[in-house]
Motif scaffolding. Structure first.
Motif, mmCIF file in Angstrom:
data_model
loop_
_atom_site.group_PDB
_atom_site.id
_atom_site.type_symbol
_atom_site.label_atom_id
_atom_site.label_comp_id
_atom_site.label_asym_id
_atom_site.label_seq_id
_atom_site.Cartn_x
_atom_site.Cartn_y
_atom_site.Cartn_z
ATOM 1 N N LEU A 122 40.988 -28.793 -4.898
ATOM 2 C CA LEU A 122 40.958 -27.467 -4.281
ATOM 3 C C LEU A 122 40.034 -26.539 -5.070
ATOM 4 O O LEU A 122 39.214 -25.815 -4.483
ATOM 5 N N THR A 123 40.154 -26.567 -6.398
ATOM 6 C CA THR A 123 39.316 -25.715 -7.235
ATOM 7 C C THR A 123 37.844 -26.082 -7.076
ATOM 8 O O THR A 123 36.977 -25.200 -6.960
ATOM 9 N N GLU A 124 37.555 -27.375 -7.075
ATOM 10 C CA GLU A 124 36.168 -27.815 -6.875
ATOM 11 C C GLU A 124 35.628 -27.348 -5.524
ATOM 12 O O GLU A 124 34.482 -26.890 -5.416
ATOM 13 N N SER A 125 36.445 -27.456 -4.477
ATOM 14 C CA SER A 125 35.988 -27.071 -3.138
ATOM 15 C C SER A 125 35.675 -25.579 -3.075
ATOM 16 O O SER A 125 34.743 -25.159 -2.383
ATOM 17 N N ILE A 126 36.433 -24.772 -3.794
ATOM 18 C CA ILE A 126 36.171 -23.327 -3.849
ATOM 19 C C ILE A 126 34.861 -23.056 -4.584
ATOM 20 O O ILE A 126 33.997 -22.321 -4.111
ATOM 21 N N LEU A 127 34.694 -23.678 -5.746
ATOM 22 C CA LEU A 127 33.479 -23.485 -6.531
ATOM 23 C C LEU A 127 32.237 -23.971 -5.797
ATOM 24 O O LEU A 127 31.147 -23.422 -5.955
ATOM 25 N N SER A 128 32.407 -25.012 -4.974
ATOM 26 C CA SER A 128 31.252 -25.636 -4.305
ATOM 27 C C SER A 128 30.569 -24.708 -3.314
ATOM 28 O O SER A 128 29.459 -24.999 -2.860
ATOM 29 N N THR A 129 31.201 -23.584 -2.977
ATOM 30 C CA THR A 129 30.608 -22.672 -1.998
ATOM 31 C C THR A 129 29.664 -21.663 -2.652
ATOM 32 O O THR A 129 29.025 -20.875 -1.951
ATOM 33 N N ALA A 130 29.575 -21.683 -3.982
ATOM 34 C CA ALA A 130 28.666 -20.763 -4.684
ATOM 35 C C ALA A 130 27.215 -21.194 -4.457
ATOM 36 O O ALA A 130 26.936 -22.285 -3.945
ATOM 37 N N GLU A 131 26.293 -20.356 -4.881
ATOM 38 C CA GLU A 131 24.874 -20.670 -4.744
ATOM 39 C C GLU A 131 24.418 -21.600 -5.873
ATOM 40 O O GLU A 131 24.923 -21.540 -6.993
ATOM 41 N N ASN A 132 23.438 -22.453 -5.548
ATOM 42 C CA ASN A 132 22.746 -23.270 -6.553
ATOM 43 C C ASN A 132 23.711 -24.144 -7.352
ATOM 44 O O ASN A 132 23.626 -24.238 -8.583
ATOM 45 N N ILE A 133 24.641 -24.783 -6.646
ATOM 46 C CA ILE A 133 25.673 -25.586 -7.313
ATOM 47 C C ILE A 133 25.841 -26.917 -6.589
ATOM 48 O O ILE A 133 25.674 -27.001 -5.364
ATOM 49 N N PHE A 134 26.138 -27.976 -7.343
ATOM 50 C CA PHE A 134 26.440 -29.276 -6.744
ATOM 51 C C PHE A 134 27.788 -29.745 -7.248
ATOM 52 O O PHE A 134 28.027 -29.782 -8.460
ATOM 53 N N ALA A 135 28.663 -30.092 -6.326
ATOM 54 C CA ALA A 135 29.989 -30.605 -6.672
ATOM 55 C C ALA A 135 29.903 -32.120 -6.799
ATOM 56 O O ALA A 135 29.775 -32.832 -5.810
ATOM 57 N N GLY A 136 29.949 -32.606 -8.027
ATOM 58 C CA GLY A 136 29.707 -34.022 -8.287
ATOM 59 C C GLY A 136 30.908 -34.925 -8.151
ATOM 60 O O GLY A 136 30.786 -36.142 -8.288
ATOM 61 N N GLY A 137 32.092 -34.353 -7.911
ATOM 62 C CA GLY A 137 33.281 -35.182 -7.762
ATOM 63 C C GLY A 137 33.784 -35.697 -9.103
ATOM 64 O O GLY A 137 33.527 -35.117 -10.159
ATOM 65 N N LYS A 176 38.025 -14.310 -10.328
ATOM 66 C CA LYS A 176 38.092 -14.664 -11.745
ATOM 67 C C LYS A 176 37.288 -15.943 -12.028
ATOM 68 O O LYS A 176 36.627 -16.042 -13.076
ATOM 69 N N LEU A 177 37.337 -16.900 -11.105
ATOM 70 C CA LEU A 177 36.549 -18.124 -11.257
ATOM 71 C C LEU A 177 35.061 -17.799 -11.277
ATOM 72 O O LEU A 177 34.308 -18.314 -12.113
ATOM 73 N N TRP A 178 34.630 -16.960 -10.337
ATOM 74 C CA TRP A 178 33.216 -16.590 -10.243
ATOM 75 C C TRP A 178 32.760 -15.913 -11.545
ATOM 76 O O TRP A 178 31.680 -16.196 -12.055
ATOM 77 N N SER A 179 33.604 -15.061 -12.068
ATOM 78 C CA SER A 179 33.259 -14.322 -13.282
ATOM 79 C C SER A 179 33.173 -15.267 -14.484
ATOM 80 O O SER A 179 32.230 -15.188 -15.280
ATOM 81 N N PHE A 180 34.142 -16.163 -14.630
ATOM 82 C CA PHE A 180 34.159 -17.086 -15.769
ATOM 83 C C PHE A 180 32.937 -17.995 -15.772
ATOM 84 O O PHE A 180 32.350 -18.260 -16.826
ATOM 85 N N CYS A 181 32.547 -18.473 -14.594
ATOM 86 C CA CYS A 181 31.431 -19.426 -14.490
ATOM 87 C C CYS A 181 30.074 -18.739 -14.310
ATOM 88 O O CYS A 181 29.048 -19.419 -14.250
ATOM 89 N N ASN A 182 30.081 -17.408 -14.182
ATOM 90 C CA ASN A 182 28.843 -16.651 -13.944
ATOM 91 C C ASN A 182 28.133 -17.114 -12.668
ATOM 92 O O ASN A 182 26.905 -17.286 -12.637
ATOM 93 N N LEU A 183 28.910 -17.320 -11.610
ATOM 94 C CA LEU A 183 28.356 -17.832 -10.359
ATOM 95 C C LEU A 183 27.799 -16.689 -9.520
ATOM 96 O O LEU A 183 28.220 -15.537 -9.639
ATOM 97 N N SER A 184 26.869 -17.034 -8.642
ATOM 98 C CA SER A 184 26.320 -16.058 -7.705
ATOM 99 C C SER A 184 26.615 -16.527 -6.286
ATOM 100 O O SER A 184 26.942 -17.698 -6.044
ATOM 101 N N GLY A 185 26.477 -15.617 -5.315
ATOM 102 C CA GLY A 185 26.779 -15.954 -3.927
ATOM 103 C C GLY A 185 28.225 -15.661 -3.600
ATOM 104 O O GLY A 185 29.089 -15.557 -4.476
#
Length: 531
Positions: free
Chosen positions: A306-321, A465-474
């Motif tokens: 579930l956490t991976e699926s949420i993160l996978s929607t950010a920009e410039n990211i690949f969910a490697g499983g 909070k996830l976006w902030s911790f990982c410095n994600l965009s999008g």
């Protein structure tokens, strides 16, 4: 010698691979570079799923004869098993130079591109496999249940739901038992499950004498009981629980590794790193190495997918499983870890280099890469030293909910402790102790904790909070999250809305008090050790 070779051939022919392996190692003492012996050793190890040894044997053969079709095909398969997609593709293509109609090579390519999430290429190669094997309903096609599951995953990943249902029904109507396919169809649309499909599964359970091999018998009976248990979960709760219990009884009969062997592994880790001096390694590794890597770790079924699926929607990211790299490279050294033993900084440096090389093709230039192998919590310190700029997300959930989720999954080949509540209680306590140890001996911000209960009840705040911790965009997109492909037991749950029904489970209540007693007893063990 001739008599011994004849005995060897007989052992291989009758499937006695363990004894054949012993003979081959004896022969290779005198002829270490013998092509035929090394090839037979590779085949024998492959049959026993000893993939690392098989890989070494076949690589030795490849450098002697690069045009042997079997060697190229098996190397392609083995590199696929260790998730080195670049090498798997290379050897599949070399196999196709020798035989342009090799369906096995096309199957490896289809699986590779599925894992790399290039679903169109995966589908193209899968369709070639189907063509070469005579079509979906041919006897030749139906022999390859592993590919049937791959193709069903491709259809689901492409969100071709009607085609998936049609395909699954075509296969199941042949009265063939393929547990994974049945469960996928059940979870996708329970109304598609016909009486005949259930009858086929029931016949497996009612006729165990049809299996001559005890390992195959227990594997099939476990899978069949899990299918019926899932089918009955909304119809007859008591019956469903009995079937899950029966399934896990069969899984226990297949396993040989003692649960307490894992406890020793945890003890070795904590004892070793209590007095570990990391200065020489820190000074040797580029502090920026691992930039953009995100490791999602925790107990299996704790919310990593579930956490991976949420993160996978950010920009410039690949969910490697779930990457098996660190398990493959570190598991064997755990038993050798003794306080005072020094780790060569070069080993740690090369560990990081090889990991980055292995994921390079899959990452495809993306700034961020997610590795959501739950078991990486075991290897945290090694990963942190090798890739110091990486970020770590720790997912966790209520212990009893986690236990039920594990117990109801078919982990017969992978997670030995999941087949009993006692085993799960011990592992959960060991995992909690190790996480406390890592946090106590690491920077305070090394981990970002994701509590499953909070992410499903307060999703928006958790995502921020996830976006902030990982410095994600999008922006987070629930539509993109539902389209996320994950080759795990949680795949079809992720494709649905984030739900709360998995909280505070009221199942297997006869085992609940004993589970908490076992958990407390193991916690006491760690408490006495000051952890």
């Amino acid at each position: 010698m001739t008599a011994n070779l004849s005995k060897l051939n007989e052992l291989i022919k009758t499937g006695n691979y363990a004894k054949a392996e012993h003979y081959l190692y004896e022969f290779l003492k005198d002829k270490p570079n013998d092509y035929s012996l090394n090839k037979n050793l590779g085949m024998t190890l492959l049959a026993q799923k000893k993939y690392d040894g098989a890989l070494k044997s076949f690589e030795k053969c490849y450098f002697i004869n690069k045009e042997d079709f079997d060697i190229n095909l098996n190397l392609s398969f083995l590199f696929l098993r260790v998730q080195d997609h670049e090498q798997s593709i290379k050897f599949a293509e070399e196999a196709l130079i020798v035989d342009s109609k090799a369906s096995g090579a096309f199957q490896n390519l289809a699986t590779c591109y599925l894992e790399m999430k290039d679903f169109d290429k995966a589908n193209k190669f899968a369709e070639r496999v189907i063509e070469l094997r005579g079509g979906i309903t041919s006897n030749e096609f139906l022999k390859y249940t592993d590919f049937i599951n791959v193709y069903s995953d491709i259809l689901l990943a492409k969100q071709e739901n009607k085609n998936f249902c049609k395909f699954a029904e075509q296969i199941l109507e042949k009265k063939i038992f393929i547990g994974d396919l049945f469960l996928k169809l059940l979870k996708h649309d329970k109304d598609k499950i016909k009486k005949e499909y259930v009858e086929v599964i029931s016949s497996i359970i009612n006729n165990p004498e049809n299996f001559e091999n005890s390992l195959e018998r227990n594997a099939q009976l476990a899978a069949a009981n899990i299918c019926l248990a899932e089918y009955n979960s909304k119809i007859n709760k008591d019956l469903s629980e009995r079937q899950f219990l029966d399934a896990n009884k069969h899984i226990v009969l297949m396993q040989r590794s003692p649960i307490y062997a894992r406890q020793k592994m945890y003890v070795n880790l904590t004892e070793y790193f209590t007095s570990f001096n990391e200065d020489s390694i820190i000074n040797h590794i580029n502090p920026e190495k691992g930039e953009g890597l995100i490791f999602v770790l925790g107990m299996p079924r704790s919310g990593t997918t579930l956490t991976e699926s949420i993160l996978s929607t950010a920009e410039n990211i690949f969910a490697g499983g779930e990457k098996v790299f660190f398990t493959n490279n570190l598991w064997s050294i755990f038993s050798d870890l003794k306080p005072g033993l020094e780790i060569d900084p070069k080993f740690i440096e090369e560990l990081g280099d090889r990991y980055l090389s292995t994921i390079e093709l899959q990452r495809s230039g993306k700034k961020y890469f997610i590795d959501k192998m739950p078991a990486n919590f075991l290897y945290y310190k090694f990963i942190q030293l090798a890739l110091p700029k990486a970020k770590f997300i720790h997912t966790f959930r209520n212990s009893w909910d986690n236990a039920i989720s594990l117990f109801k999954a078919n982990f017969q080949d992978t997670i030995i402790y999941a087949s009993s509540f006692f085993g799960i209680a011990n592992e959960y306590s060991n995992y909690c102790a190790l996480m406390r140890f890592w946090k106590k001996n690491s920077d305070h911000d090394s981990f970002f904790d994701v509590e499953y209960e909070k992410i499903v009840t307060n999703t928006e705040e958790s995502i921020q909070k996830l976006w902030s911790f990982c410095n994600l965009s999008g922006e987070f997109s629930d539509i993109k999250r539902k389209a996320h492909y994950a080759n795990t037991a949680s795949q079809q749950q992720v494709s649905k809305d984030i739900y709360k029904s998995s909280l505070k489970k009221e199942e297997f209540l006869d085992f609940k008090d004993k589970f908490y007693d076992d958990l407390a007893q193991q916690d006491s063990f760690w408490g006495k050790r000051g952890i």
